[in-house]
Design an enzyme around this catalytic site. Structure first.
Site, PDB file in Angstrom:
ATOM      1  N   ARG A 182       0.828  -1.212   0.000  1.00 61.18           N
ATOM      2  CA  ARG A 182       0.000   0.000   0.000  1.00 61.18           C
ATOM      3  C   ARG A 182       0.862   1.260   0.000  1.00 61.18           C
ATOM      4  O   ARG A 182       0.834   2.026  -0.944  1.00 61.18           O
ATOM      5  CB  ARG A 182      -1.007  -0.005   1.147  1.00 61.18           C
ATOM      6  CG  ARG A 182      -2.043  -1.128   1.044  1.00 61.18           C
ATOM      7  CD  ARG A 182      -3.192  -0.908   2.022  1.00 61.18           C
ATOM      8  NE  ARG A 182      -4.159  -1.991   1.973  1.00 61.18           N
ATOM      9  CZ  ARG A 182      -5.175  -2.084   1.133  1.00 61.18           C
ATOM     10  NH1 ARG A 182      -5.360  -1.144   0.230  1.00 61.18           N
ATOM     11  NH2 ARG A 182      -6.006  -3.108   1.181  1.00 61.18           N
ATOM     12  N   HIS A 209      -3.202  -5.289  12.674  1.00 62.67           N
ATOM     13  CA  HIS A 209      -4.063  -5.806  11.611  1.00 62.67           C
ATOM     14  C   HIS A 209      -5.273  -4.940  11.258  1.00 62.67           C
ATOM     15  O   HIS A 209      -5.821  -5.079  10.180  1.00 62.67           O
ATOM     16  CB  HIS A 209      -4.522  -7.214  12.013  1.00 62.67           C
ATOM     17  CG  HIS A 209      -5.118  -8.061  10.946  1.00 62.67           C
ATOM     18  ND1 HIS A 209      -4.655  -8.099   9.655  1.00 62.67           N
ATOM     19  CD2 HIS A 209      -6.154  -8.943  10.992  1.00 62.67           C
ATOM     20  CE1 HIS A 209      -5.356  -8.966   8.961  1.00 62.67           C
ATOM     21  NE2 HIS A 209      -6.281  -9.482   9.747  1.00 62.67           N
TER      22      HIS A 209
END
Length: 492
Positions: A269, A421
């Site tokens: 990302r 996460h």
């Protein structure tokens, strides 16, 4: 009052929907669409859900599927797309939505089946043909790579340092006697801040050495923190190098007196993933007993293929190096236990009530993450508010409640767990009666979410977590996902 019927699965009677309810549903959908455009995805999901309650229209399911997709709730996105198809098997957008979900989960063959379904119906549609053709190429490439990998040797065995000369005009950091030193790390970080590059010979040497180091460790690593010593746990970094530098500015550089644990998802990302991973690997080599790294769900081949890391490595180095990273990631430990009191993993807990620390320690981790089992759940699971367990919103792993956490801690004589996460608006979240803590260290995730980042500090004596939060810092004008695979075009 007039009524009309909405599509239903084959062999089912049409569901009668009043004109009034249809109007209410359309109004809710329009409002949800506006929230979606403004990236308020949770509010959009809420409104699409309200529309579905009064009018189960396949369009509403497909729209909610895309909103779930945007929040990385891939399992929910997949279910909604399938429901839309069940209601209207001619609705091509629903097939696209489901294919996108399958691709995000690395299930390229299932994605190809959905693209093929659209292409057969619309053979002259350029978009349908392109997506089917490109996905078919991916499936064939993966099949080819699998076929030739059976007898292929390790990338490490094919690297010849003698053929890698250091050019005269190279001005970046240099290893000293082939070893990482503090001077090397300081030079490396300054080079990266100036958007410079580490020479490929040194990059390969770091990968070679870090793989050898990780291979000596168990899947569960024990960490001892002395009573008066400070210890820091960081969550996802996701290629946000300049925010990583800000952590070190706020909390001090790693050292034997200032140990760190980085809890997975170092890459993808963000478009400075190479800089992040070599900085972290360098500190691991410099302070092997005071700097720790755990595997996240993004330290895997198919995630790297989709979300940018593979493309970034190929752009800045070579395809061979991208393959080498996959080998190294396979050896990353899966979790850490601090002072026999706190267990730290990237994702979360398990679908079984009988898991022990010894079970975790002996996991065979030298592989790509599987779709089920202990390794999968350590990397993918998430906590939930209610007791019990539920299918994961991600389509992988499991949701686990406070009772599951409590029972696991009691069974293994632990005090609490730390995991990462998930994006949290404040950078962290304390759940399950203080027994399950989430920490996420990438502020303004993907330059769009607006969240804070956080890290946790504690001392060895009491192990009480303290939270430091921070805003994102400026970075060079390189957008997130710059190096993402063209697959990402399918997911929009």
């Amino acid at each position: 009052m007039s009524t009309s019927s909405t599509p239903t699965p084959a062999n089912s009677a049409p569901v009668e929907v009043s004109a009034e309810n249809k109007e209410k549903g359309e109004k809710l959908k329009a409002e949800a669409n506006e929230h979606f455009k403004n990236q308020a995805y949770d509010k959009a999901i809420e409104l699409y859900s309200a529309a579905i309650e009064i009018f189960p229209n396949p369009i509403y399911y497909a729209n909610r599927s895309f909103a779930y997709f945007k929040t990385e709730s891939i399992g929910y996105a997949l279910n909604d797309a399938s429901k839309a198809i069940e209601l209207d098997r001619t609705y091509t957008k629903a097939y696209y939505r489901r294919a996108a979900a399958y691709m995000s989960l690395g299930k390229f063959k299932l994605a190809l089946r959905d693209y093929e379904a659209v292409y057969k119906v619309k053979p002259n549609d350029v978009d349908a043909k392109t997506k089917y053709t490109e996905c078919n190429k991916i499936v064939k490439r993966l099949a080819f790579e699998k076929a030739i990998s059976v007898d292929s040797k390790s990338v490490a065995e094919s690297i010849n340092f003698d053929t890698m000369s250091i050019e005269d005009d190279y001005s970046g950091p240099s290893l000293e006697n082939d070893k990482v030193t503090l001077k090397f790390m300081l030079d490396l970080m300054e080079t990266y801040k100036a958007q410079g590059k580490l020479h490929r010979k040194y990059a390969y040497k770091i990968l070679m050495d870090i793989k050898a180091l990780f291979m000596t460790q168990d899947s569960l690593v024990n960490i001892t923190v002395e009573d008066k010593a400070k210890f820091t746990v960081c969550g996802d970094i996701h290629g946000q190098f300049y925010d990583l530098m800000n952590i070190f500015k706020l909390n001090g550089l790693p050292s034997t007196e200032n140990p760190y644990l980085f809890n997975g998802d170092f890459v993808d990302r963000g478009s400075f993933s190479v800089e992040c991973i070599f900085t972290l690997f360098g500190f691991k080599l410099l302070y092997p007993n005071h700097f720790f790294m755990a595997r996240g769900n993004h330290e895997s081949a198919y995630m790297n293929q989709i979300y940018g890391f593979e493309g970034e490595v190929k752009s800045k180095y070579t395809d061979l190096m991208a393959q080498f990273f996959t080998e190294v990631y396979n050896w990353l430990p899966l979790c850490h236990c601090i002072n026999n009191k706190v267990l730290v993993m990237h994702g979360g807990l398990f679908s079984s009530d009988t898991v022990t620390l010894e079970d975790i320690r002996t996991i065979d981790r030298n592989r790509q993450p599987p779709d089920e089992g202990l390794m999968c759940e350590l990397l993918w699971s998430d906590p939930q508010i209610p007791n019990g367990r539920a299918p994961s919103k991600r389509g992988v792993g499991v949701h686990f409640g406070p009772d599951v956490t409590k029972a696991f801690l009691e069974r293994n004589k632990l005090e609490y767990v730390i995991r990462s996460h998930e994006v949290k608006q404040d950078g962290y979240e304390v759940a399950h009666d203080g027994k399950c803590i989430t920490v996420f260290s990438a502020p303004n995730y993907c330059d769009s979410v607006g969240n804070k980042g956080a890290f946790i500090t504690m001392t060895g004596k009491d192990m009480v977590p303290h939270f430091t939060t921070y805003e994102a810092v400026e970075h060079p004008d390189v957008k997130p996902m710059k190096y993402a695979n063209s697959i990402m075009n399918f997911l929009s």
